[in-house]
Design a protein around this motif. Structure first.
Motif, PDB file in Angstrom:
ATOM      1  N   PRO A 221      27.731  38.023  43.600  1.00  0.00           N
ATOM      2  CA  PRO A 221      26.880  39.157  43.223  1.00  0.00           C
ATOM      3  C   PRO A 221      27.672  40.422  42.892  1.00  0.00           C
ATOM      4  O   PRO A 221      27.148  41.332  42.244  1.00  0.00           O
ATOM      5  N   ALA A 222      28.931  40.481  43.343  1.00  0.00           N
ATOM      6  CA  ALA A 222      29.765  41.664  43.073  1.00  0.00           C
ATOM      7  C   ALA A 222      30.622  41.493  41.830  1.00  0.00           C
ATOM      8  O   ALA A 222      31.311  42.438  41.427  1.00  0.00           O
ATOM      9  N   GLY A 223      30.608  40.317  41.218  1.00  0.00           N
ATOM     10  CA  GLY A 223      31.440  40.061  40.049  1.00  0.00           C
ATOM     11  C   GLY A 223      32.168  38.740  40.176  1.00  0.00           C
ATOM     12  O   GLY A 223      31.971  37.985  41.137  1.00  0.00           O
ATOM     13  N   ALA A 224      33.037  38.466  39.226  1.00  0.00           N
ATOM     14  CA  ALA A 224      33.797  37.219  39.218  1.00  0.00           C
ATOM     15  C   ALA A 224      35.040  37.382  40.085  1.00  0.00           C
ATOM     16  O   ALA A 224      35.886  38.242  39.834  1.00  0.00           O
ATOM     17  N   LEU A 225      35.145  36.536  41.107  1.00  0.00           N
ATOM     18  CA  LEU A 225      36.290  36.568  42.010  1.00  0.00           C
ATOM     19  C   LEU A 225      37.241  35.441  41.647  1.00  0.00           C
ATOM     20  O   LEU A 225      36.831  34.283  41.524  1.00  0.00           O
TER      21      LEU A 225
ATOM     22  N   VAL B 119      30.005  39.497  50.963  1.00  0.00           N
ATOM     23  CA  VAL B 119      29.824  38.801  49.682  1.00  0.00           C
ATOM     24  C   VAL B 119      31.033  37.915  49.381  1.00  0.00           C
ATOM     25  O   VAL B 119      30.903  36.736  49.013  1.00  0.00           O
ATOM     26  N   LEU B 120      32.224  38.471  49.534  1.00  0.00           N
ATOM     27  CA  LEU B 120      33.438  37.737  49.197  1.00  0.00           C
ATOM     28  C   LEU B 120      33.718  36.624  50.196  1.00  0.00           C
ATOM     29  O   LEU B 120      34.159  35.529  49.813  1.00  0.00           O
ATOM     30  N   LEU B 121      33.463  36.888  51.469  1.00  0.00           N
ATOM     31  CA  LEU B 121      33.684  35.840  52.473  1.00  0.00           C
ATOM     32  C   LEU B 121      32.764  34.645  52.241  1.00  0.00           C
ATOM     33  O   LEU B 121      33.175  33.489  52.393  1.00  0.00           O
TER      34      LEU B 121
ATOM     35  N   GLY C 137      33.230  49.319  53.175  1.00  0.00           N
ATOM     36  CA  GLY C 137      31.968  49.960  53.525  1.00  0.00           C
ATOM     37  C   GLY C 137      30.887  49.803  52.484  1.00  0.00           C
ATOM     38  O   GLY C 137      29.867  50.491  52.546  1.00  0.00           O
ATOM     39  N   ARG C 138      31.069  48.901  51.508  1.00  0.00           N
ATOM     40  CA  ARG C 138      30.077  48.690  50.450  1.00  0.00           C
ATOM     41  C   ARG C 138      29.429  47.307  50.528  1.00  0.00           C
ATOM     42  O   ARG C 138      28.705  46.917  49.620  1.00  0.00           O
TER      43      ARG C 138
ATOM     44  N   LEU D  74      38.947  40.754  41.575  1.00  0.00           N
ATOM     45  CA  LEU D  74      37.519  40.889  41.317  1.00  0.00           C
ATOM     46  C   LEU D  74      37.315  41.551  39.963  1.00  0.00           C
ATOM     47  O   LEU D  74      37.729  42.693  39.755  1.00  0.00           O
ATOM     48  N   ASP D  75      36.698  40.817  39.044  1.00  0.00           N
ATOM     49  CA  ASP D  75      36.492  41.315  37.673  1.00  0.00           C
ATOM     50  C   ASP D  75      37.786  41.873  37.090  1.00  0.00           C
ATOM     51  O   ASP D  75      37.817  42.935  36.456  1.00  0.00           O
TER      52      ASP D  75
END
Length: 212
Positions: free
Chosen positions: A38-42, A147-149, A141-142, A99-100
């Motif tokens: 959801p935060a972008g392409a990892l 999300v990444l984990l 803090g965002r 990330l992205d």
């Protein structure tokens, strides 16, 4: 989320020097590839000292990071930490999280069942551990950690079919880290006393993934 020392664990696990490095993480020294979050392409890419050491060294000297990783100081400390993994037996694979297109995190994916951590909990063959460092203060803090984990735990379970679960041992004092693991679908299993810290043993099981 600093790692424990890399010494041999006996009992059911084979001696580390008897295990081919390529078998420890099923080719984990290769590119883990990209995954959409959801935060972008990892994109998890293996660390290269010539390219990544200055950046990771700066991250280790951030006071918020240094409090838990304990690698603040000259870049040679970080270099030694990375080189032990890169030239070792394949038990731990250091990766850069991009990330992205922007490098923003450092990861260690390791065989928890062959790590000293296995002395402190009822490990299972091919348990896989994760350490995460989010480098920039602006990325903390965002909610990115959870999300990444979640995304990386999915990658591990997808790429390592023999892995029954993903585990982690964040410092109990690091409440944002513990919260991130919980948001990523890990469950709190126990408190464990490790040589350098009292940790929260976090577990992400394979079986209930479809329910997360």
């Amino acid at each position: 989320m600093p790692p424990t020392a890399t010494t041999t664990v006996t009992d059911a696990a084979p001696a580390i020097d008897s295990v081919p490095a390529a078998a420890l993480l099923e080719g984990g020294d290769a590119d883990w590839g990209r995954t959409v979050t959801p935060a972008g392409a990892l994109h998890l890419v293996p660390v290269r000292l010539d390219r990544d050491l200055p950046r990771i060294g700066r991250w280790m000297n951030d006071p918020e990071v240094a409090a838990f990783w304990q690698l603040a100081g000259p870049v040679s400390l970080t270099e030694e930490h990375l080189r032990r993994q890169l030239t070792g037996d394949g038990l731990s694979v250091p990766c850069l999280g991009v990330l992205d297109g922007t490098p923003m995190s450092y990861w260690e994916i390791y065989r928890a069942d062959l790590d000293p951590l296995a002395r402190h909990y009822p490990s299972r063959p091919h348990d896989t551990g994760i350490h995460l460092l989010i480098g920039g203060a602006a990325d903390r803090g965002r909610g990115l950690g959870g999300v990444l984990l979640r995304a990386v735990a999915d990658l591990v379970l997808d790429r390592r079919p023999r892995c029954p679960r993903v585990v982690a041992e964040p410092d109990l004092r690091n409440t944002p880290s513990v919260a991130a693991f919980l948001k990523a679908g890990f469950r709190f299993s126990a408190e464990v006393d490790l040589p350098a810290k009292r940790a929260a043993l976090m577990v992400r099981d394979r079986a209930p993934r479809e329910l997360l």
